[in-house]
Motif scaffolding. Structure first.
Motif, short mmCIF file in Angstrom:
data_model
loop_
_atom_site.label_atom_id
_atom_site.label_comp_id
_atom_site.label_asym_id
_atom_site.label_seq_id
_atom_site.Cartn_x
_atom_site.Cartn_y
_atom_site.Cartn_z
N UNK A 1 -5.61 -17.37 21.97
CA UNK A 1 -4.28 -17.75 21.50
C UNK A 1 -4.23 -17.56 19.99
N UNK A 2 -3.28 -16.76 19.52
CA UNK A 2 -3.23 -16.42 18.10
C UNK A 2 -1.96 -16.91 17.41
N UNK A 3 -0.99 -17.40 18.17
CA UNK A 3 0.24 -17.87 17.55
C UNK A 3 1.03 -18.75 18.50
N UNK B 1 -3.81 -12.65 22.09
CA UNK B 1 -4.38 -11.34 21.77
C UNK B 1 -4.77 -10.62 23.06
N UNK B 2 -4.33 -9.38 23.20
CA UNK B 2 -4.59 -8.62 24.43
C UNK B 2 -6.08 -8.36 24.65
N UNK C 1 -4.67 -17.18 13.42
CA UNK C 1 -5.92 -16.43 13.38
C UNK C 1 -6.03 -15.67 12.06
N UNK C 2 -7.24 -15.17 11.75
CA UNK C 2 -7.50 -14.54 10.45
C UNK C 2 -6.78 -13.20 10.30
N UNK C 3 -6.74 -12.40 11.36
CA UNK C 3 -6.07 -11.10 11.26
C UNK C 3 -4.57 -11.30 11.15
#
Length: 428
Positions: free
Chosen positions: A422-424, A416-417, A338-340
């Motif tokens: 799904x970020x990773x 991400x909460x 993800x970007x963040x």
């Protein structure tokens, strides 16, 4: 209780018979190396394309050849740009085997999609344009296939017709890729020269490359052995659901449903329940068609235990003498999606087998350069599509193996909460 070697071999043979049937493939490579055309060729030559579909793409094609990539580039954005930006799953069969094929993106912006497509693959095909040779994305995707422990890697040197079927060009690419793969510790690498557009050496041997005496691509895909590694690893049975019927006829029934992640479970086996550590024996195994004497990966079954022990979703059944590591501290290689950026102290939800726990990032150790395989210890964070080594701490213990030993219990995803995205993806 460890299963005898003969029994494991028998179970491996049963898997081979049950899956003679199925090979999961991920295709990868740099942009415009011809992945979609290759998949279209496999679909067409294996008679998986309906006549009206073929007529439709014939009308839409330009030039002398039918553009078979139109069979797979389904998104409008893909057709406009001529690239694949999503993971497209395709299915086709031959008399010997059924194939599930993930067409993964070649553009660096969508590396995370390649991780998704390859995470469950038995074999990865990395396409290389014979005119361009090894590119950054070719190396990146080969590295990801090795990182994800895809058991078999095929390098398809495509567009050989555009280099006059040159043996020297093929040999140079083969030698360069083989040397790179040796650094990645890839166990099985096969290099095949092809022309996806013309069909040379994709299904049938090419008359234009008499110097090549190896198998065609499809012949290799039909013959490669898969599945046995799941059996020869210790039993791991993550509990997905506890079955307690309410009817009077089944009032005493208590079963634990899930998929066998690895190994073999048999009636009478001694097993340990994690995290409690209590031991018991397997009283019965129920499959979709009735009682079974044994079950092996990747079968979905319900296991009944001899003793009334406390077992819940997220718990794990394993052998008494071959248990995974129980820990709250994880060292993992993470692909960030993800970007963040991923930074120290970030809080996430970690999903591992059937267990979900909260986690915090203790440290980002380094970012990996997939071209040189060097470690950038000054990075301090992971950006979109970056890969690096991370330490995590979870609020509850997990039951883990090294990813190299067991892909099922050695991997996890990060969520991400706030957004539930799904970020990773991580490998232990």
């Amino acid at each position: 209780m460890s299963a005898p070697v003969d029994d494991l071999s028998t179970a491996a043979a049963e898997i081979a018979t049950a899956r003679k049937d199925m090979l999961r493939i991920a295709t990868a490579g740099s942009v415009d190396d011809g992945k979609s055309t290759l998949i279209g060729r496999l679909l067409y030559d294996s008679k998986a394309v309906l006549e009206d579909q073929y007529e439709a793409i014939s009308r839409a094609s330009r030039g002398d050849h039918v553009d078979l990539s139109l069979l797979t580039d389904g998104l409008r954005a893909e057709r406009e740009q001529g690239i694949t930006i999503d993971v497209a799953y395709r299915y086709f069969t031959t008399p010997r085997r059924t194939f599930v094929l993930a067409d993964t993106p070649g553009h660096v912006q969508y590396t995370r999609n390649m991780v998704t497509g390859a995470s469950t693959a038995d074999l990865a095909i990395v396409l290389v344009d014979a005119r361009k040779g090894m590119l950054e994305q070719s190396r990146r995707h080969a590295f990801l296939a090795a990182l994800l422990r895809v058991p078999h890697l095929v390098v398809a040197v495509n567009k050989m017709d555009l280099v006059d079927w040159s043996q020297d060009v093929f040999t140079a690419i083969r030698d360069e890729f083989t040397a790179f793969a040796a650094r990645l510790d890839v166990p099985d690498v096969t290099v095949v020269p092809i022309s996806a557009l013309a069909g040379d050496n994709v299904v049938t041997p090419s008359q234009n490359m008499p110097w090549y005496d190896g198998p065609s691509l499809l012949h290799h895909l039909e013959e490669v052995e898969v599945g046995s590694e799941l059996v020869h690893t210790g039993l791991r049975f993550p509990v997905q659901y506890v079955i307690r019927p309410q009817s009077d006829a089944h009032r005493d029934y208590r079963g634990y449903a899930g998929s066998v992640a690895s190994g073999v479970v048999r009636v009478g086996d001694a097993v340990q329940v994690l995290p409690s550590g209590l031991t018991t024996t397997v009283a019965a195994i129920d499959g979709p068609s009735g009682p079974l004497e044994q079950a092996f990966a990747p079968m979905a079954v319900t296991v009944r235990l001899a003793d009334d022990v406390d077992v819940s979703r997220g718990d794990l059944l394993c052998p008494v003498q071959d248990a995974p590591t129980v820990t709250q501290d994880l060292e993992a290689v993470v692909c960030w999606m993800t970007d963040e950026p991923l930074r120290d102290r970030r809080k996430l939800v970690l999903k591992h087998t059937t267990r979900s726990v909260r986690a915090i990032v203790k440290s980002v150790h380094h970012r990996l350069d997939v071209n040189t395989l060097d470690h950038d210890v000054e990075a301090g964070e992971l950006g979109l599509n970056d890969i690096g080594r991370v330490t995590l701490r979870t609020t509850q213990p997990l039951f883990v193996d090294d990813y190299a030993r067991n892909r099922a219990t050695g991997r996890f995803i990060l969520v991400d909460e706030a957004t539930n995205a799904t970020v990773g993806a991580g490998m232990l």
